[in-house]
Design a protein around this motif. Structure first.
Motif, mmCIF file in Angstrom:
data_model
loop_
_atom_site.group_PDB
_atom_site.id
_atom_site.type_symbol
_atom_site.label_atom_id
_atom_site.label_comp_id
_atom_site.label_asym_id
_atom_site.label_seq_id
_atom_site.Cartn_x
_atom_site.Cartn_y
_atom_site.Cartn_z
ATOM 1 N N THR A 1 0.943 -1.177 0.006
ATOM 2 C CA THR A 1 -0.008 0.068 -0.052
ATOM 3 C C THR A 1 0.818 1.415 0.036
ATOM 4 O OG1 THR A 1 -1.728 -1.243 1.511
ATOM 5 C CG2 THR A 1 -1.884 1.162 1.352
ATOM 6 N N SER A 2 0.475 2.187 -0.745
ATOM 7 C CA SER A 2 1.242 3.603 -0.873
ATOM 8 C C SER A 2 0.394 4.628 -0.923
ATOM 9 C CB SER A 2 2.073 3.577 -2.131
ATOM 10 O OG SER A 2 1.296 3.648 -3.368
ATOM 11 N N LYS B 1 -0.144 8.711 -1.373
ATOM 12 C CA LYS B 1 0.694 9.837 -2.108
ATOM 13 C C LYS B 1 -0.224 10.988 -2.131
ATOM 14 C CE LYS B 1 3.081 8.672 -6.264
ATOM 15 N NZ LYS B 1 4.491 8.693 -5.627
ATOM 16 N N VAL B 2 0.340 12.158 -1.552
ATOM 17 C CA VAL B 2 -0.401 13.523 -1.564
ATOM 18 C C VAL B 2 0.193 14.315 -2.667
ATOM 19 C CG1 VAL B 2 -0.780 15.567 -0.119
ATOM 20 C CG2 VAL B 2 -0.243 13.211 0.860
ATOM 21 N N LYS C 1 0.396 4.878 9.522
ATOM 22 C CA LYS C 1 0.601 3.718 10.519
ATOM 23 C C LYS C 1 0.590 3.937 11.907
ATOM 24 C CE LYS C 1 3.606 0.504 8.974
ATOM 25 N NZ LYS C 1 3.181 -0.979 8.677
ATOM 26 N N HIS D 1 -2.669 5.255 13.060
ATOM 27 C CA HIS D 1 -3.496 4.078 13.602
ATOM 28 C C HIS D 1 -3.321 3.444 14.952
ATOM 29 C CE1 HIS D 1 -4.498 4.299 8.970
ATOM 30 N NE2 HIS D 1 -5.383 4.959 9.808
ATOM 31 N N ASP E 1 -7.885 14.874 3.749
ATOM 32 C CA ASP E 1 -8.415 14.226 2.785
ATOM 33 C C ASP E 1 -8.980 12.522 3.462
ATOM 34 O OD1 ASP E 1 -8.109 15.625 0.787
ATOM 35 O OD2 ASP E 1 -6.146 15.010 0.196
ATOM 36 N N LEU E 2 -8.354 12.095 4.364
ATOM 37 C CA LEU E 2 -8.795 10.801 4.669
ATOM 38 C C LEU E 2 -9.396 10.907 6.069
ATOM 39 C CD1 LEU E 2 -5.264 8.862 4.188
ATOM 40 C CD2 LEU E 2 -7.098 9.159 2.591
ATOM 41 N N ASP E 3 -9.903 11.931 6.338
ATOM 42 C CA ASP E 3 -11.044 12.307 7.367
ATOM 43 C C ASP E 3 -10.327 11.266 8.801
ATOM 44 O OD1 ASP E 3 -13.035 13.602 6.447
ATOM 45 O OD2 ASP E 3 -13.660 11.711 5.473
ATOM 46 N N THR F 1 -4.966 13.444 -1.846
ATOM 47 C CA THR F 1 -4.422 12.080 -1.453
ATOM 48 C C THR F 1 -4.912 10.856 -2.124
ATOM 49 O OG1 THR F 1 -4.379 13.125 0.731
ATOM 50 C CG2 THR F 1 -3.930 10.604 0.750
ATOM 51 N N SER F 2 -4.027 10.008 -2.579
ATOM 52 C CA SER F 2 -4.481 8.725 -3.063
ATOM 53 C C SER F 2 -3.875 7.573 -2.508
ATOM 54 C CB SER F 2 -4.128 8.916 -4.511
ATOM 55 O OG SER F 2 -2.750 8.700 -4.620
ATOM 56 N N ILE F 3 -4.712 6.473 -2.461
ATOM 57 C CA ILE F 3 -3.947 5.253 -1.841
ATOM 58 C C ILE F 3 -4.022 4.389 -2.797
ATOM 59 C CG2 ILE F 3 -4.500 3.299 -0.099
ATOM 60 C CD1 ILE F 3 -5.862 5.468 1.687
ATOM 61 N N LYS F 4 -2.888 3.379 -3.108
ATOM 62 C CA LYS F 4 -2.897 2.495 -3.953
ATOM 63 C C LYS F 4 -2.341 1.164 -3.464
ATOM 64 C CE LYS F 4 -1.716 4.113 -8.558
ATOM 65 N NZ LYS F 4 -3.001 3.693 -9.025
ATOM 66 N N LEU G 1 -9.731 4.734 -0.826
ATOM 67 C CA LEU G 1 -9.754 6.043 -0.321
ATOM 68 C C LEU G 1 -11.114 6.141 0.478
ATOM 69 C CD1 LEU G 1 -8.457 9.001 -0.604
ATOM 70 C CD2 LEU G 1 -10.061 9.414 -2.328
ATOM 71 N N SER H 1 -11.195 3.965 3.628
ATOM 72 C CA SER H 1 -10.275 4.636 4.510
ATOM 73 C C SER H 1 -10.740 5.640 5.325
ATOM 74 C CB SER H 1 -8.651 4.905 3.920
ATOM 75 O OG SER H 1 -7.846 5.780 4.732
ATOM 76 N N LYS H 2 -11.751 6.507 4.474
ATOM 77 C CA LYS H 2 -12.154 7.731 5.001
ATOM 78 C C LYS H 2 -13.121 7.156 5.852
ATOM 79 C CE LYS H 2 -13.405 11.089 2.009
ATOM 80 N NZ LYS H 2 -12.901 12.242 2.276
ATOM 81 N N HIS I 1 -12.092 5.725 9.066
ATOM 82 C CA HIS I 1 -11.521 6.904 10.198
ATOM 83 C C HIS I 1 -12.786 7.604 10.803
ATOM 84 C CE1 HIS I 1 -7.702 7.057 7.758
ATOM 85 N NE2 HIS I 1 -7.459 6.220 9.004
ATOM 86 N N LEU I 2 -13.835 7.713 10.054
ATOM 87 C CA LEU I 2 -14.991 8.302 10.526
ATOM 88 C C LEU I 2 -15.845 7.370 11.672
ATOM 89 C CD1 LEU I 2 -16.239 10.019 7.257
ATOM 90 C CD2 LEU I 2 -15.636 11.120 9.285
ATOM 91 N N GLU J 1 -14.615 4.562 13.113
ATOM 92 C CA GLU J 1 -13.879 3.664 14.026
ATOM 93 C C GLU J 1 -14.332 2.210 14.223
ATOM 94 O OE1 GLU J 1 -12.435 6.160 17.331
ATOM 95 O OE2 GLU J 1 -12.455 7.850 16.149
ATOM 96 N N MET K 1 -4.580 -3.303 2.657
ATOM 97 C CA MET K 1 -4.311 -2.010 3.143
ATOM 98 C C MET K 1 -4.417 -1.788 4.688
ATOM 99 S SD MET K 1 -7.081 1.264 2.184
ATOM 100 C CE MET K 1 -8.241 0.823 3.434
ATOM 101 N N LEU L 1 -1.368 -0.414 6.593
ATOM 102 C CA LEU L 1 -1.412 0.847 7.257
ATOM 103 C C LEU L 1 -1.789 0.629 9.087
ATOM 104 C CD1 LEU L 1 -3.584 3.049 4.599
ATOM 105 C CD2 LEU L 1 -0.976 2.624 4.880
ATOM 106 N N MET M 1 -4.329 -0.540 10.403
ATOM 107 C CA MET M 1 -5.574 0.077 10.637
ATOM 108 C C MET M 1 -6.329 -0.843 11.908
ATOM 109 S SD MET M 1 -7.049 1.125 7.147
ATOM 110 C CE MET M 1 -7.032 2.993 6.488
ATOM 111 N N ASN M 2 -6.784 -0.004 12.942
ATOM 112 C CA ASN M 2 -7.387 -1.054 13.927
ATOM 113 C C ASN M 2 -8.761 -1.430 13.884
ATOM 114 O OD1 ASN M 2 -7.341 -1.960 16.365
ATOM 115 N ND2 ASN M 2 -7.269 0.053 17.540
#
Lengths: 297, 297
Positions: free
Chosen positions: A105-106, A108-109, A134, A137, A163-165, B105-108, B130, B133-134, B137-138, B140, B160, B164, B166-167
């Protein structure tokens, strides 16, 4: 002070704090702490119930020809300084712990990460975005503290968070400087005595620019850059990587032909520079609020 | 049931639940709910204190020539079904609310997102990454529920989340099918009567393959793909977008010349297909655990 070396230990400590409704202030660093980091820890200490420091030299934000291997480290001293600043939890993971396998996973902004250090250090801010994401989180901070010496890093992270809230408040903190003006940096330790004395010209030239702008708000971006560039070229042996003037935090160019105060109205701009002394690359910057410049004129 | 249309409303509801130490089960959807979605809501209801459903047709995961504008919507029916399934919170944001400005912001997710629908729909999984992920975060969430009809989506999100840190626990749930085998999809509503009857061949050909594999575990990937492809070509007017056999969840090719059971040892593989009936693109897949195939031989 709780020293966690695994994600599991950290998550347990975070869960306990969160379960008690505590706020968490987070200071992510690459270690070799100096007064700049200490100022972040103190700000976090003042505003939160729990202070978490991370120390991790993140390989993903170094290019193949950069100074990853010789990046300075001193865990014992870092831990002592953290304790002095009232830190509750220090997270010191190994590379294997942070990246148990190659991440696919990458993050980019666009735009914000493309100029300045983003242009000189391709992939640098992707590595920063990944590791900060990371860490956010894992730590689940209420607030995270970043120094404005890395003003572009602050802008990139603020953009990513928006952007990712992400549920965290980014707190940018002022640059801490040596008495002679040199911005504190873990990399200052690499400088020879002569380089160290020349390096003061970086902050001096930014101060000189600030004074010039107060006298003449109609200076163009090119004139501002020239003033700084000429100063560094005349007074040091450093190789200029970049001197740029951009809107902040968008980090986009300002119209070239207009006077700065007209072009920017009520916005902010940054003059940022990177200069190499031998193999040591230093950065510095000054942020200008147009209203303040006008007031002071 | 609490219907939230803004991030602020949602965050307040989440904060209250979290403050009481409650677990949150989350089902992200694009609405026009069917029994597949209901099965996710029921699983979430069983395993968590609070169930959150999101309904958002995410423009970022549609290509320029795809069916964003005609994607079916029925908010009233969705809300009624959500209530029936014991949902506590429904998040129904507008596009403006989710993306107040163009995200930079992009996630790949490399590799996992590159084949199958990732190849047919460039940028699709970046949009999925994307928005998920948003939403994570909102909301949880403690656990998030995804249907295995979109098996690649599950694999991309699991990758992802791992990369990352993520929890959240990802819970993949089985495909729900019509009595005649057709996988439930919001897009089935587009099918004409003839297309609807032909579309059963998709799941039938996957079942036929499963039976063939039980009799002959030495089938090669090419033979498996041929069996499915021939079936679809002979019995339907559909245009095949892809029929592929890949390791799961890495979604990388299996050595072509070996029998499947030898090549994969104790791993999983997927046979996934996408077929167009007129302008309606349907997907389906079957996951095979090599041990289970062996046991059944």
């Amino acid at each position: 002070m709780n020293i966690c070396r695994t994600k599991q230990q950290l998550k347990l400590a975070v869960k306990e704090a969160k379960g008690q409704g505590k706020t968490i202030g987070f200071v992510p660093t690459m270690g070799y702490l100096h007064e700049g980091h200490a100022s972040l820890l103190r700000a976090a200490r003042e505003e939160n119930d729990i202070v978490v420091l991370s120390i991790f030299v993140n390989p993903m934000q170094f290019g193949p020809n950069e100074d990853l291997d010789r990046y300075p480290r001193d865990e014992q001293r870092d831990v002592a300084l953290a304790a002095q600043c009232g830190t509750d939890i220090v997270f010191i993971p190994s590379v294997q712990e942070m990246y148990p396998s190659k991440p696919l996973t990458s993050i980019k902004v666009a735009e914000v990460s493309e100029r300045l250090c983003g242009a000189s250090r391709p992939g640098h801010f992707d590595g920063v975005g990944l590791v900060v994401s990371k860490l956010f989180h894992l730590v689940e901070p209420t607030r995270a503290y970043f120094g404005l010496k890395d003003a572009q890093q602050v802008a990139v992270i603020e953009q990513m968070v928006a952007d990712l809230d992400m549920n965290v408040e980014i707190v940018p903190c002022p640059i801490v400087r040596e008495p002679d003006g040199l911005a504190l940096s873990s990399r200052n330790v690499y400088l020879s005595a002569i380089q160290r004395s020349e390096a003061t010209v970086l902050s001096e030239s930014l101060s000189e620019l600030a004074n010039a702008l107060k006298l003449n708000g109609a200076m163009t971006p090119a004139q501002c850059i020239e003033l700084v560039t000429d100063n560094i070229k005349e007074k040091t042996s450093g190789d200029i990587d970049y001197v740029e003037l951009l809107e902040y935090p968008a980090l986009m160019p300002v119209p070239a032909h207009e006077g700065l105060l007209d072009a920017l109205a009520d916005r902010k701009f940054i003059v940022a520079l990177a200069v190499r002394f031998g193999s040591t690359r230093l950065i510095d910057n000054a942020l200008f609020h147009v209203e303040e410049v006008i007031e002071r004129v």
